[in-house]
Design an enzyme around this catalytic site. Sequence first.
Site, PDB file in Angstrom:
ATOM      1  N   HIS A 180       0.855  -1.173   0.137  1.00  0.00           N
ATOM      2  CA  HIS A 180      -0.101  -0.039  -0.052  1.00  0.00           C
ATOM      3  C   HIS A 180       0.878   1.113  -0.018  1.00  0.00           C
ATOM      4  O   HIS A 180       2.087   1.268   0.282  1.00  0.00           O
ATOM      5  CB  HIS A 180      -0.790  -0.032   1.278  1.00  0.00           C
ATOM      6  N   CYS A 223      -0.499   2.364  -4.473  1.00  0.00           N
ATOM      7  CA  CYS A 223      -1.086   3.575  -4.519  1.00  0.00           C
ATOM      8  C   CYS A 223      -0.101   4.841  -4.597  1.00  0.00           C
ATOM      9  O   CYS A 223       0.660   4.657  -3.672  1.00  0.00           O
ATOM     10  CB  CYS A 223      -2.185   3.446  -3.842  1.00  0.00           C
TER      11      CYS A 223
END
Length: 338
Positions: A180, A223
């Site tokens: 992430h 991301c």
Amino acid sequence: MVGHEEMGAAQLCCSHGLPLKYFCETDQLDVCAECIAGGLHRDHPYLNMEEACKKRKQQEQVCIPLQRSISLPPSFNTGHITSLEQTVQRQDSMREKHKIEVYDFSGERLALTLCVTSGRAGAEADIFALNQLFFRLGFVNRIVRDPTGEGFKRELLAFRGWVESRGSCISCCFVVLMAHGRPGILIGSDGTTVNLEQLFQAMDNQNCPALQGKPKIFLIQACRGEQEDPGIMYTTDALSHLSKVLPTHTDSLFIYSSQEGYVSYRSETEGSILIQRLVTVFLKGFCEFHILELLTKVIREVSDINIPTRNQQQRKSTPLVQYTLRKLLYLKPSGMAA
């Protein structure tokens, strides 16, 4: 120049690995389609092989009587007459130049895959696909699952030590970072973060002498923000030698799964869109195309996908490639035939 009747033999461009189907009139060289489309010969006049052979025969008919003459009229222009020996020498010179413009991949290839799998369903599918790719490309791949924020730095420094211990025999390193993330950072398995630039700097020409002037590829699947791209509707109308002083940040390639500020997409069963497409494209084309050509196709294929979201809307995604490569980078294992 290869005769048209000889084209059945596999005459391949030493820069692009494609058949030599054209003749550059400026450099008097056999060239491939890529040389004409975007290579060193893109602004030069050229002929296809059949036309070039006909023109050569016509010139030879003119050259033979001229060679027997004792003298030529002062107004006669002999600039267009190029002997076969001169042509061969020029071809050898240009091909040698092309060799300089391609990274040497005859040494070892090392890869490091750092992947947070916790809370990232589908990550194992990405690890599996990448491991298949590295095996085919001749890379030795180290896999570390669920690194913490500090673990990303620790494992990368350990990898750098491994690279340094092997000396100058290394041809290339490939570092995959999957987690992430937010703009400029990755989130480790423990929720702590690490700055991407710190990871990149650890492998640059200053901090990793064993990789000075050698390609360093970073693939970041994370991301880079929270924005989503719904897409837009549109209509359409019907190379120099190595310097004595090497800059710190050359010979690097960064592949991001999304544009800065945007989310990245991952299937919980099939893995990340970028990783899966990249592996598929690379496995099909690594013998024929250099890495920037492959990545152009990856970007095109990913951007063509309509990504469904949980609320039944569709989103688009565009990978980002940034590089400071100074030469063409072919991933084909040394000795493998095209």
